[in-house]
Write a protein that holds these residues in place. Structure first.
Motif, mmCIF file in Angstrom:
data_model
loop_
_atom_site.group_PDB
_atom_site.id
_atom_site.type_symbol
_atom_site.label_atom_id
_atom_site.label_comp_id
_atom_site.label_asym_id
_atom_site.label_seq_id
_atom_site.Cartn_x
_atom_site.Cartn_y
_atom_site.Cartn_z
ATOM 1 N N ASP A 151 -32.311 -15.427 -10.006
ATOM 2 C CA ASP A 151 -33.196 -14.260 -10.021
ATOM 3 C C ASP A 151 -33.046 -13.495 -11.335
ATOM 4 N N VAL A 152 -31.814 -13.268 -11.732
ATOM 5 C CA VAL A 152 -31.567 -12.530 -12.976
ATOM 6 C C VAL A 152 -32.114 -13.299 -14.169
ATOM 7 N N VAL A 153 -31.908 -14.618 -14.175
ATOM 8 C CA VAL A 153 -32.407 -15.439 -15.275
ATOM 9 C C VAL A 153 -33.931 -15.380 -15.341
ATOM 10 N N HIS A 184 -27.221 -6.369 -31.894
ATOM 11 C CA HIS A 184 -27.820 -5.901 -30.654
ATOM 12 C C HIS A 184 -28.050 -7.070 -29.699
ATOM 13 N N LEU A 185 -27.964 -6.798 -28.424
ATOM 14 C CA LEU A 185 -28.299 -7.807 -27.438
ATOM 15 C C LEU A 185 -29.747 -8.230 -27.635
ATOM 16 N N ASP A 186 -30.033 -9.504 -27.406
ATOM 17 C CA ASP A 186 -31.411 -9.956 -27.545
ATOM 18 C C ASP A 186 -32.217 -9.566 -26.306
ATOM 19 N N ASP A 187 -33.499 -9.882 -26.317
ATOM 20 C CA ASP A 187 -34.379 -9.420 -25.243
ATOM 21 C C ASP A 187 -33.931 -9.923 -23.877
ATOM 22 N N ALA A 188 -33.612 -11.206 -23.786
ATOM 23 C CA ALA A 188 -33.196 -11.774 -22.502
ATOM 24 C C ALA A 188 -31.906 -11.135 -22.023
ATOM 25 N N ASN A 194 -21.077 3.680 -15.710
ATOM 26 C CA ASN A 194 -19.742 3.331 -15.228
ATOM 27 C C ASN A 194 -19.824 2.110 -14.313
ATOM 28 N N GLY A 195 -20.150 0.952 -14.898
ATOM 29 C CA GLY A 195 -20.283 -0.258 -14.108
ATOM 30 C C GLY A 195 -20.201 -1.494 -14.987
ATOM 31 N N THR A 196 -20.348 -2.651 -14.374
ATOM 32 C CA THR A 196 -20.095 -3.926 -15.058
ATOM 33 C C THR A 196 -21.371 -4.672 -15.411
ATOM 34 N N ALA A 197 -22.472 -3.950 -15.605
ATOM 35 C CA ALA A 197 -23.771 -4.603 -15.750
ATOM 36 C C ALA A 197 -23.897 -5.444 -17.008
ATOM 37 N N VAL A 198 -23.274 -5.045 -18.103
ATOM 38 C CA VAL A 198 -23.426 -5.814 -19.339
ATOM 39 C C VAL A 198 -22.723 -7.161 -19.196
ATOM 40 N N MET A 199 -21.463 -7.132 -18.811
ATOM 41 C CA MET A 199 -20.744 -8.400 -18.654
ATOM 42 C C MET A 199 -21.374 -9.272 -17.575
ATOM 43 N N THR A 200 -21.896 -8.658 -16.504
ATOM 44 C CA THR A 200 -22.475 -9.437 -15.413
ATOM 45 C C THR A 200 -23.808 -10.050 -15.816
ATOM 46 N N GLY A 201 -24.655 -9.277 -16.484
ATOM 47 C CA GLY A 201 -25.920 -9.833 -16.962
ATOM 48 C C GLY A 201 -25.699 -10.988 -17.921
ATOM 49 N N LEU A 202 -24.757 -10.824 -18.855
ATOM 50 C CA LEU A 202 -24.449 -11.903 -19.793
ATOM 51 C C LEU A 202 -23.862 -13.104 -19.073
ATOM 52 N N ALA A 203 -23.050 -12.852 -18.056
ATOM 53 C CA ALA A 203 -22.442 -13.948 -17.301
ATOM 54 C C ALA A 203 -23.502 -14.772 -16.568
ATOM 55 N N CYS A 204 -24.551 -14.122 -16.078
ATOM 56 C CA CYS A 204 -25.637 -14.863 -15.425
ATOM 57 C C CYS A 204 -26.291 -15.833 -16.408
ATOM 58 N N LEU A 205 -26.540 -15.366 -17.621
ATOM 59 C CA LEU A 205 -27.143 -16.241 -18.624
ATOM 60 C C LEU A 205 -26.177 -17.357 -19.020
ATOM 61 N N ALA A 206 -24.897 -17.028 -19.137
ATOM 62 C CA ALA A 206 -23.903 -18.046 -19.488
ATOM 63 C C ALA A 206 -23.832 -19.128 -18.420
ATOM 64 N N ILE A 239 -32.684 -26.612 -26.149
ATOM 65 C CA ILE A 239 -31.577 -26.759 -25.205
ATOM 66 C C ILE A 239 -31.221 -25.411 -24.597
ATOM 67 N N VAL A 240 -31.118 -24.384 -25.437
ATOM 68 C CA VAL A 240 -30.783 -23.053 -24.936
ATOM 69 C C VAL A 240 -31.897 -22.517 -24.044
ATOM 70 N N ASP A 241 -33.135 -22.638 -24.475
ATOM 71 C CA ASP A 241 -34.249 -22.121 -23.689
ATOM 72 C C ASP A 241 -34.381 -22.828 -22.352
ATOM 73 N N CYS A 242 -34.220 -24.131 -22.359
ATOM 74 C CA CYS A 242 -34.348 -24.872 -21.105
ATOM 75 C C CYS A 242 -33.284 -24.464 -20.109
ATOM 76 N N ALA A 243 -32.125 -24.038 -20.602
ATOM 77 C CA ALA A 243 -31.078 -23.586 -19.703
ATOM 78 C C ALA A 243 -31.503 -22.341 -18.945
ATOM 79 N N LEU A 244 -32.484 -21.622 -19.450
ATOM 80 C CA LEU A 244 -32.903 -20.377 -18.807
ATOM 81 C C LEU A 244 -34.188 -20.538 -18.012
ATOM 82 N N ILE A 245 -34.642 -21.756 -17.792
ATOM 83 C CA ILE A 245 -35.901 -21.956 -17.086
ATOM 84 C C ILE A 245 -35.666 -22.309 -15.628
ATOM 85 N N ASP A 246 -34.895 -23.364 -15.380
ATOM 86 C CA ASP A 246 -34.701 -23.841 -14.028
ATOM 87 C C ASP A 246 -33.228 -23.945 -13.705
#
Length: 536
Positions: free
Chosen positions: A37-39, A115-119, A220-232, A521-528
């Motif tokens: 969902d996040v991706v 800066h963080l990118d758009d995704a 005061n939360g973990t949203a940055v690390m968690t959002g990045l972790a979803c993409l990772a 390769i990177v983009d396809c990782a974020l599609i499905d």
């Protein structure tokens, strides 16, 4: 779109079609979000919508109402009528309580780095919105509405990547989300850098005035690390599939042995991940029979590939668990119990689970880079590649003395691999005591997540180099022996690669090909989500 990705028949460019603007929204509030969902939100394929369940909205309203009443009764609540952090012993007069949230957003405006990118930015906002939607944060519904507006209208705060120690949450980077809501600092909107207040005016909204605790709840939360972790997670999931395919293709190119991936071998050592990887390789090699004449056993980088890939596959199972638990948690402080009408002071902002997950995942991914680099080294070396030309040169005999094929590509791959391996030092063990020893044990979760994404970027570059070289090697093998069996999935894969990067007969600069393929390769990782998806 006419092109197809390297693993599944899906879009190559990683961007949504215009038709996706009408995609069904992901509902926030009242149910768990998945990494996928996040991706999907991060890749701009779906909008978000707040739940229309009256019970959910009532819970949000009751939390904010209780907090107002609690303060009016004269109660003391950390970060609402006290100072922040070590200054929790400082009482804030009631006439300054309304001004306190804005002060928090302002003094944390000291982020540095790229800066963080758009995704990444959209993933961060989605993670923060979902956490606040659990109704333990004492925020008003309008705050959730404005966060949803950031996503749906693509109002993207410019979030510096550096400055968080991962407890008390991602304070400094998340201050840029809070600042965007109140109309301060710059945002990206419609491809331009704009003042946040002007964008809200264009959208027909006034900048938000934060209520007591809302600044703290946002930051005061973990949203940055968690959002990045979803993409990772999504990128690592995709890479394991790609590495399995490249192992099968390398086996063909090296005239290796399919028997190394026999099902019984992996029944005898029942790690689920390596059995899964072996099954993918075995499926790709269907129809290929081993022939005598070469080594009885292929070298470890081929024979043991399922065991290397399997570590990452098995790690992803518990990484998913921990990332999705963090994603679906109330992780600020204090928490507001709207039903029991209690204020709970705790440490849910601590990002230890994400830190450990990302530290572990980057090690597993770096091992994939190392595996591919070793396979590539075998392919280019005529002492080990079972008769292929030196450096996989496709030049004619007359031109062979001055052509060097993939020599430099292998050197570059080795450099990228070394850098990925260097970054596997765990960030989570580098806790630093900060903020007058109030934050004296911190997670470093955001640094771990950033490191993991960098390792993934480097590994994608290695995968791009390996992909081009392995397809070249397969074509050279067919030149040597036209009867070489290339199973259909591998043949189709090679054709798609060659359509974008032709066979290298004469030396040419391959930077453009490598950059384009790495992006795919990177983009396809974020599609499905590639778990269980057909590989052709």
């Amino acid at each position: 779109m006419a092109e197809h990705d390297l693993i599944n028949d899906v879009s190559l460019d990683g961007h949504a079609d215009a038709d996706n603007a009408a995609a069904e929204a992901i509902v926030i509030g009242g149910h768990r979000l998945t990494i996928e969902d996040v991706v999907a939100i991060a890749e701009r394929r779906v909008p978000v919508a707040l739940s229309d369940d009256p019970a959910w909205r009532s819970r949000i309203e009751r939390g904010a109402d209780f907090l107002r009443r609690h303060l009016a009764s004269g109660a003391t609540v950390y970060g609402v009528n006290t100072g922040y952090g070590d200054a929790c012993v400082v009482d804030v007069p009631m006439d300054l309580v309304e001004a306190l949230p804005l002060q928090l957003t302002r003094y944390h405006g000291c982020g540095m780095g790229v800066h963080l990118d758009d995704a990444q930015t959209l993933a961060v906002i989605a993670a923060r919105l979902n956490s606040l939607a659990y109704g333990f944060s004492g925020v008003r519904p309008v705050l959730l509405d404005r966060l949803a507006d950031l996503i749906n209208h693509r109002v993207l705060p410019r979030i510096p990547s550096e400055g968080s120690v991962g407890a008390s949450g991602d304070l400094t980077p998340l201050s840029y989300v809070a600042a965007a809501l109140v109309g301060e600092r710059d945002v990206l909107f419609e491809g331009q850098l704009r003042d946040a207040s002007g964008v809200w005016a264009q959208l027909g909204h006034a900048p938000l005035t934060l209520a007591p605790k809302e600044g703290l709840a946002l930051m005061n939360g973990t949203a940055v690390m968690t959002g990045l972790a979803c993409l990772a997670f999504a990128r690592a999931d995709h890479l394991t599939r790609l590495v399995a395919r490249l192992t099968a293709l390398s086996t063909v190119a090296l005239d290796g042995r399919a028997a190394h991936f026999d099902e019984m071998l992996f029944e005898a050592k029942p790690h689920a991940g390596q059995a899964e990887a072996a099954a993918w390789i075995r499926e790709d090699l269907t129809g290929r029979a081993d022939t005598p004449g070469h080594r009885l056993q292929d070298r470890y980088s081929i024979r043991c590939a399922p065991h290397v890939i399997g570590v990452a596959r098995d790690a992803l199972t518990w990484v998913r668990r921990d990332v999705e638990n963090e994603l679906n948690s109330a992780n600020d402080n204090p928490l507001i119990d709207p039903d029991g009408e209690r204020v709970l002071h705790g440490g849910n902002f601590y990002g230890g689970h994400i830190a450990f997950a990302m530290d572990s995942l980057k090690v597993a991914v770096a091992n994939l880079a190392d595996l591919m680099d070793r396979q590539l080294a075998l392919l280019v070396d005529d002492k080990f590649n079972n008769g292929l030309p030196r450096n996989l040169s496709g030049a004619s005999p007359a031109r062979a003395p001055i052509n060097h094929g993939f020599k430099a590509v292998q050197i570059s791959s080795s450099a990228w691999t070394a850098e990925a391996l260097k970054l596997t030092m765990p960030a989570s063990v580098f806790s630093r005591s900060t903020e007058a020893h109030n934050q004296d044990k911190v997670s470093m979760g955001t640094i771990a997540a950033r490191d993991c994404l960098r390792v993934l970027e480097l590994t994608a570059q290695v995968a791009a180099a390996h992909t081009l070289a392995t397809v070249q090697a397969m074509q050279l093998r067919l030149r040597l022996n036209e009867t070489t069996v290339v199973p259909a999935p591998l043949h189709a894969f090679a054709e798609r690669v060659t359509a974008q990067s032709p066979f290298v007969d004469e030396d040419r600069a391959l930077e453009y090909d490598l950059r384009a393929l790495t992006a795919r390769i990177v983009d396809c990782a974020l599609i499905d989500d590639f778990r269980g998806a057909p590989i052709v």
